[in-house]
Write an enzyme that holds these catalytic residues in place. Structure first.
Site, short mmCIF file in Angstrom:
data_model
loop_
_atom_site.label_atom_id
_atom_site.label_comp_id
_atom_site.label_asym_id
_atom_site.label_seq_id
_atom_site.Cartn_x
_atom_site.Cartn_y
_atom_site.Cartn_z
N ARG A 1 64.37 69.89 -20.24
CA ARG A 1 64.34 68.75 -19.33
C ARG A 1 63.02 67.98 -19.46
NH1 ARG A 1 67.32 71.96 -14.31
NH2 ARG A 1 69.44 71.58 -15.08
N GLN B 1 69.46 65.85 -11.39
CA GLN B 1 68.02 66.04 -11.20
C GLN B 1 67.59 65.58 -9.81
OE1 GLN B 1 66.44 67.72 -13.62
NE2 GLN B 1 68.42 67.67 -14.66
N TYR C 1 71.99 64.17 -20.80
CA TYR C 1 72.02 65.61 -21.06
C TYR C 1 70.88 66.37 -20.39
CZ TYR C 1 69.00 65.08 -25.33
OH TYR C 1 68.00 64.82 -26.23
N GLU C 2 71.00 67.72 -20.47
CA GLU C 2 70.12 68.65 -19.73
C GLU C 2 70.24 68.44 -18.23
OE1 GLU C 2 69.33 70.72 -21.67
OE2 GLU C 2 69.21 69.69 -23.58
N GLY C 3 71.45 68.12 -17.77
CA GLY C 3 71.67 67.82 -16.37
C GLY C 3 71.46 66.34 -16.15
#
Length: 595
Positions: free
Chosen positions: A297, A445, A438-440
């Site tokens: 992230r 977030q 991506y990565e959440g």
């Protein structure tokens, strides 16, 4: 000339003047290092990025990748640079020497990635993911796993991935269906994963997948997920690459950008021949994986920032060469360079401030991470760990979105040429978009920031952030030149703090209304951090200018970008904070059929 452009003076101003990163060498783990050594590493990383990595950007965009008979084929230059990247120590720059690391401070990994991602985003995902996967094994694996895989991942012989997402388990990892069946010293792995970056390729001898799976009979939900090391090829009795491990790439995605970065769908154990090895404790896989996820992230924010940085530098160069139109104030006869047009200058100054603010935000968070890991006492380590945790979703979401907007603005500076492939900015724009996804996703977030990060340990993370903000405001409120802007920041912070308190109450009493405004709330915090870091640089630059003369353009630029950005952004921050606590309930009460 390379597409990749960076102002090295800006880099060192943040590292040396603002952060004083040489102070890390006083920490026990880094006492063998000096600030001069860190400086040399920065200059060498920039050199390597320009010379070795940057050419891959055009090669990868022109040639792309091919999927043939279950194999992904990459441009041959990628394999050569991947191996050199590892052998030269860039993959493991911040890792312990025991397994081939260079022993530099953790923040130097972020600094190195700044340059490498800017040089070629598609390529640098491979060594960055490899670093994260190897560090997972180094942190949680058995001695045998560490010895077998970590050195060869760090030196560029093997690569690594993180395998979380499944067709029916995206952000909701509790729905993971991949199963691990105990067998002998390992486990038989059965399942499928999708959206796996660099999930298959031909640039390394082996691909080491870090896979989330549920041991047969484990509890449902995230509490039953374990972490496994699953190589594409098993190792033979001598530790060399052995037989195929029944990990099949069933296809790759056709994407808007990142055309040289394969995004694979993987099948594990379709022929009952996939063996994995437990990494860490059973049913603790998600907790272990968060080490790599949080790192990814942060690196997503780095990617957004560094693509914005080189986009800005390319736009700046263009505006200094392109002649178009007459000077609106008639200061000069005939046509002028477009950098003299006020609207173009407005865009340039906003981009300059955005890039410098994001880079300072990211480097500061990375600096805090070192203090959290290696600080002198437990209280200090806890404080900096709280800061690092609080900043992670802000860095990821704010910098990925702001980075995309900078790329868009850079394109605007070039006019129609910016939309054409004659210039690299249209590729930056396409490559940057994925960072918010991506990565959440950035919405996730925001929920993390305004939910768990605000509540955990009775609000300790927010308290640590507030303390740092208040310390800066107290120190500079009466600054001769910038005090008014610091007080504006103080007023904005007070309003955002009120908003955060109200949203904390709503998260329990009215969760739907709370969730409707978590993202704009995150943007408020991102704005505050940006103005804080820019004003901090401006105060330093103002003091330097008094000693060296007010006409020093570099220092004047630092002051101007801070005052401009603060004046342009803080009024919107205050108003946005107000919208986060509005009473209107259209979002939650409107019927689905009315959309």
């Amino acid at each position: 000339m390379t597409h990749f452009k960076i102002n090295q003076k800006d880099i060192f101003f943040i590292l040396k003047e603002q952060l004083g990163y040489g102070s890390l060498c006083s920490l026990k783990r880094y006492r063998s290092l000096t600030e001069e050594t860190l400086d040399l590493m920065v200059t060498e990383a920039i050199r390597f990025a320009k010379k070795a990595v940057a050419p891959l950007n055009e090669i990868g965009e022109e040639q792309g990748i091919r999927y043939e008979k279950g194999q992904v084929l990459c441009p041959p230059e990628f394999a050569e640079v991947f191996r050199t990247y590892g052998q030269d120590g860039w993959t493991a720059a911040a890792r312990d020497p025991e397994y081939g690391g260079q022993g530099f401070p953790h923040m130097m990994r972020i600094v190195v990635n700044d340059f490498m991602y800017g040089a070629c985003q598609s390529f640098n995902m491979a060594p960055s993911l490899t670093h994260g996967a190897a560090h997972l094994i180094e942190s949680f694996g058995t001695g045998e796993l560490k010895k077998a895989f970590v050195p060869r991942m760090y030196n560029g012989t093997f690569s690594g991935t993180m395998c979380l997402t499944e067709p029916d388990a995206g952000s909701n990892l509790a729905a993971t269906q991949t199963v691990a069946y105990p067998e002998g010293d390992g486990y038989k792995i059965k399942g499928s994963k999708i959206f796996i970056s660099w999930g298959d390729h031909d640039i390394a001898d082996n691909i080491v997948h870090l896979v989330l799976a549920r041991i047969d009979g484990a509890p449902e939900g995230v509490g039953g997920i374990s972490l496994f090391v699953v190589p594409k090829y098993r190792l033979d009795d001598h530790g060399g690459v052995g037989p195929f491990n029944d990990v099949v790439c069933t296809g790759i995605e056709d994407k808007l950008g990142l055309h040289a970065s394969p995004t694979a769908a993987l099948s594990f154990g379709a022929k009952d021949g996939c063996v994995g090895y437990l990494c860490g404790e059973p049913n603790r896989g998600l907790a272990h994986m968060f080490q790599m996820m949080n790192s990814a992230r942060i690196n997503t924010g780095v990617s957004g920032m560094t693509l914005a940085s080189t986009a800005y530098q390319n736009a700046l160069e263009y505006t200094r060469q392109r002649v178009q139109g007459k000077d609106p104030a008639k200061r000069k006869d005939g046509y002028v360079l477009i950098i003299h047009h006020p609207d173009v200058r407005r865009m340039l100054l906003w981009m300059k401030a955005s890039v410098d603010g994001m880079r300072s935000m990211i480097y500061t968070a990375a600096f805090w991470a070192d203090l959290a890991a290696e600080g002198q006492d437990e209280q200090s380590r806890q404080h900096y760990q709280a800061l690092t945790d609080f900043m992670t979703p802000i860095v990821k979401a704010y910098c990925s979105d702001a980075g995309f907007r900078v790329c868009e603005t850079a394109m605007q500076c070039l006019g129609g040429y910016g939309y054409c492939r004659d210039y690299p900015i249209e590729q930056y724009l396409r490559d940057a978009k994925i960072m918010s996804l991506y990565e959440g996703t950035n919405g996730i977030q925001a929920i993390d920031l305004m939910g768990r990060k605000m509540r955990i340990n009775d609000g300790a993370m927010f308290a640590a952030f507030a303390k740092e903000m208040e310390n800066f405001i107290d120190a500079h409120r009466d600054h001769d030149h910038l005090g008014g802007h610091v007080r504006d920041l103080e007023n904005a912070f007070a309003r955002v703090r009120e908003m955060a308190d109200e949203m904390r109450r709503r998260s329990k009493d009215d969760p739907l209304q709370w969730a409707s405004y978590t993202y704009p709330a995150l943007l408020c915090f991102g704005d505050l951090v940006m103005v804080w870091r820019l004003l901090d640089m401006a105060c330093i630059a103002w003091d330097r200018a008094q000693k060296k003369g007010r006409k020093n353009d570099f220092f004047r630029g630092k002051v101007a970008q801070a005052t401009f950005f603060a004046d342009m952004v803080l009024p919107h921050t205050i108003q946005r904070a107000g919208t986060c606590t509005r009473q209107g309930r259209e979002i939650v009460e409107l019927a689905d059929t009315a959309f």
